[in-house]
Design a protein around this motif. Structure first.
Motif, PDB file in Angstrom:
ATOM      1  N   TYR A  91      24.605   5.662  49.358  1.00 16.23           N
ATOM      2  CA  TYR A  91      24.669   5.495  50.812  1.00 16.23           C
ATOM      3  C   TYR A  91      25.929   6.171  51.361  1.00 16.23           C
ATOM      4  CZ  TYR A  91      24.821   3.211  55.398  1.00 16.23           C
ATOM      5  OH  TYR A  91      24.872   2.970  56.746  1.00 16.23           O
ATOM      6  N   SER A  98      26.147  13.580  55.916  1.00 19.60           N
ATOM      7  CA  SER A  98      25.497  13.650  57.230  1.00 19.60           C
ATOM      8  C   SER A  98      26.498  13.881  58.345  1.00 19.60           C
ATOM      9  CB  SER A  98      24.714  12.364  57.506  1.00 19.60           C
ATOM     10  OG  SER A  98      23.714  12.186  56.550  1.00 19.60           O
ATOM     11  N   GLN A 108      18.176  15.183  65.303  1.00 26.43           N
ATOM     12  CA  GLN A 108      18.570  14.175  66.280  1.00 26.43           C
ATOM     13  C   GLN A 108      18.654  14.795  67.676  1.00 26.43           C
ATOM     14  OE1 GLN A 108      18.852  10.854  65.297  1.00 26.43           O
ATOM     15  NE2 GLN A 108      17.972  11.848  63.500  1.00 26.43           N
ATOM     16  N   ARG A 117      25.600   5.956  66.578  1.00 28.52           N
ATOM     17  CA  ARG A 117      24.539   6.905  66.246  1.00 28.52           C
ATOM     18  C   ARG A 117      24.434   7.101  64.739  1.00 28.52           C
ATOM     19  NH1 ARG A 117      25.782  11.515  70.821  1.00 28.52           N
ATOM     20  NH2 ARG A 117      24.775  10.436  72.564  1.00 28.52           N
ATOM     21  N   ASP A 120      22.781   4.054  63.239  1.00 21.14           N
ATOM     22  CA  ASP A 120      21.336   4.094  63.495  1.00 21.14           C
ATOM     23  C   ASP A 120      20.647   5.135  62.614  1.00 21.14           C
ATOM     24  OD1 ASP A 120      21.607   2.111  65.390  1.00 21.14           O
ATOM     25  OD2 ASP A 120      21.614   3.495  67.097  1.00 21.14           O
ATOM     26  N   TYR A 121      21.235   6.308  62.523  1.00 22.17           N
ATOM     27  CA  TYR A 121      20.656   7.374  61.709  1.00 22.17           C
ATOM     28  C   TYR A 121      20.554   6.939  60.242  1.00 22.17           C
ATOM     29  CZ  TYR A 121      20.171  11.767  59.182  1.00 22.17           C
ATOM     30  OH  TYR A 121      19.734  12.755  58.336  1.00 22.17           O
ATOM     31  N   ALA A 123      20.410   3.905  59.085  1.00 23.12           N
ATOM     32  CA  ALA A 123      19.404   2.847  58.958  1.00 23.12           C
ATOM     33  C   ALA A 123      18.008   3.473  58.874  1.00 23.12           C
ATOM     34  CB  ALA A 123      19.493   1.878  60.129  1.00 23.12           C
ATOM     35  N   GLU A 124      17.772   4.516  59.662  1.00 23.65           N
ATOM     36  CA  GLU A 124      16.479   5.213  59.603  1.00 23.65           C
ATOM     37  C   GLU A 124      16.270   5.886  58.246  1.00 23.65           C
ATOM     38  OE1 GLU A 124      16.427   8.059  62.780  1.00 23.65           O
ATOM     39  OE2 GLU A 124      16.585   6.503  64.325  1.00 23.65           O
ATOM     40  N   GLN A 125      17.326   6.479  57.726  1.00 26.54           N
ATOM     41  CA  GLN A 125      17.220   7.241  56.481  1.00 26.54           C
ATOM     42  C   GLN A 125      17.143   6.363  55.230  1.00 26.54           C
ATOM     43  OE1 GLN A 125      16.788  10.654  56.522  1.00 26.54           O
ATOM     44  NE2 GLN A 125      16.638  10.151  58.688  1.00 26.54           N
ATOM     45  N   THR A 126      17.895   5.265  55.238  1.00 27.64           N
ATOM     46  CA  THR A 126      18.029   4.462  54.015  1.00 27.64           C
ATOM     47  C   THR A 126      17.384   3.084  54.098  1.00 27.64           C
ATOM     48  OG1 THR A 126      20.118   3.475  54.717  1.00 27.64           O
ATOM     49  CG2 THR A 126      20.242   5.571  53.514  1.00 27.64           C
ATOM     50  N   GLY A 127      17.136   2.617  55.325  1.00 26.96           N
ATOM     51  CA  GLY A 127      16.632   1.255  55.484  1.00 26.96           C
ATOM     52  C   GLY A 127      17.734   0.216  55.404  1.00 26.96           C
ATOM     53  N   ARG A 129      20.830  -1.425  57.208  1.00 24.31           N
ATOM     54  CA  ARG A 129      21.450  -1.562  58.525  1.00 24.31           C
ATOM     55  C   ARG A 129      22.849  -2.150  58.339  1.00 24.31           C
ATOM     56  NH1 ARG A 129      21.451   0.278  63.422  1.00 24.31           N
ATOM     57  NH2 ARG A 129      19.196   0.369  63.406  1.00 24.31           N
TER      58      ARG A 129
END
Length: 173
Positions: A91, A98, A108, A117, A120-121, A123-127, A129
Motif C-alpha cells: 500500500y 501514485s 483522475q 484525493r 480516495d484514490y 481506497a478505490e485502488q486497494t479497497g 480506506r
C-alpha cells in the motif's frame, strides 16, 4: 487461598533481577519486579503485596506465577492487542508511486493531488480506506510534503507582463 510457594532464586538470578530492576525504564516491568522482590525477599503474601502495589491479589498471583514459569521474560508485556494494521508495505509503495504521477495520467478528473484525493484514490485502488492524516504520515516518511497549489495567471501574449504591471499601477494610483 493457599499461599504461593515461591522458589528461592539463585545468586545469579537475583543479580539479573536486580540489574533489570535498576535499569528498566518500563514502569510496568518495574512494578512487577517489585512484586517478585516482596515475595522472595520478604516472604509477603499475595494479599500483602497487592495492598503495597495497589493492585488486586489476583493480579499479583498472576505475575508471580508467570515469573516462576518464564522468568523475567514472563514479567514483560506480551505483544498484541488492537486490530491488525491496515497499511501494508505494498500500500505504501503504491501510494508513494501514485503521488509522484500526475492525477490525470491515472485517469483522475483533476490535475493536483490533495491528501483527501489521494486517500480516495487509494481506497478505490486497494479497497483500504484510511484517513487523509494517515496518508500524510506515509508521505512524510517518504520525504514527500504536499503543499497548497500556487495559482498563477499567465498569458501567451508577449506583452502580458508589461500590461499586468501597467494595470497594477493604475489600480493603486
Amino acid at each position: 487461598m493457599r499461599p504461593l510457594e515461591i522458589p528461592i532464586p539463585t545468586d545469579e538470578e537475583r543479580q539479573i533481577l536486580e540489574e533489570v530492576y535498576q535499569s528498566t525504564r518500563d514502569i510496568r516491568l518495574h512494578m512487577r519486579l517489585q512484586m517478585v522482590f516482596l515475595a522472595v525477599e520478604h516472604h509477603f503474601s499475595a494479599a500483602a503485596i497487592a495492598s503495597i502495589v495497589r493492585s488486586s491479589e489476583e493480579t499479583v498471583r498472576r505475575w508471580l506465577k508467570r515469573w516462576m514459569a518464564e522468568g523475567i521474560e514472563g514479567l514483560k508485556d506480551r505483544p498484541g492487542g488492537g486490530a491488525p494494521a491496515k497499511i501494508t508495505s505494498a500500500y505504501e509503495e503504491l501510494l508513494l508511486a501514485s503521488v509522484r504521477l500526475r492525477p490525470r495520467s491515472l485517469g483522475q478528473p483533476y490535475s493536483l493531488w490533495t491528501l483527501r484525493r489521494l486517500a480516495d484514490y487509494m481506497a478505490e485502488q486497494t479497497g483500504i480506506r484510511v484517513t487523509y492524516e494517515t496518508v500524510r504520515l506515509i508521505l512524510q516518511r517518504g520525504d514527500i510534503v504536499l503543499s497548497r497549489p500556487q495559482h498563477t495567471i499567465s498569458s501567451p501574449d508577449p506583452e502580458y507582463k508589461v500590461k499586468k504591471r501597467r494595470s497594477k499601477r493604475h489600480a493603486t494610483g
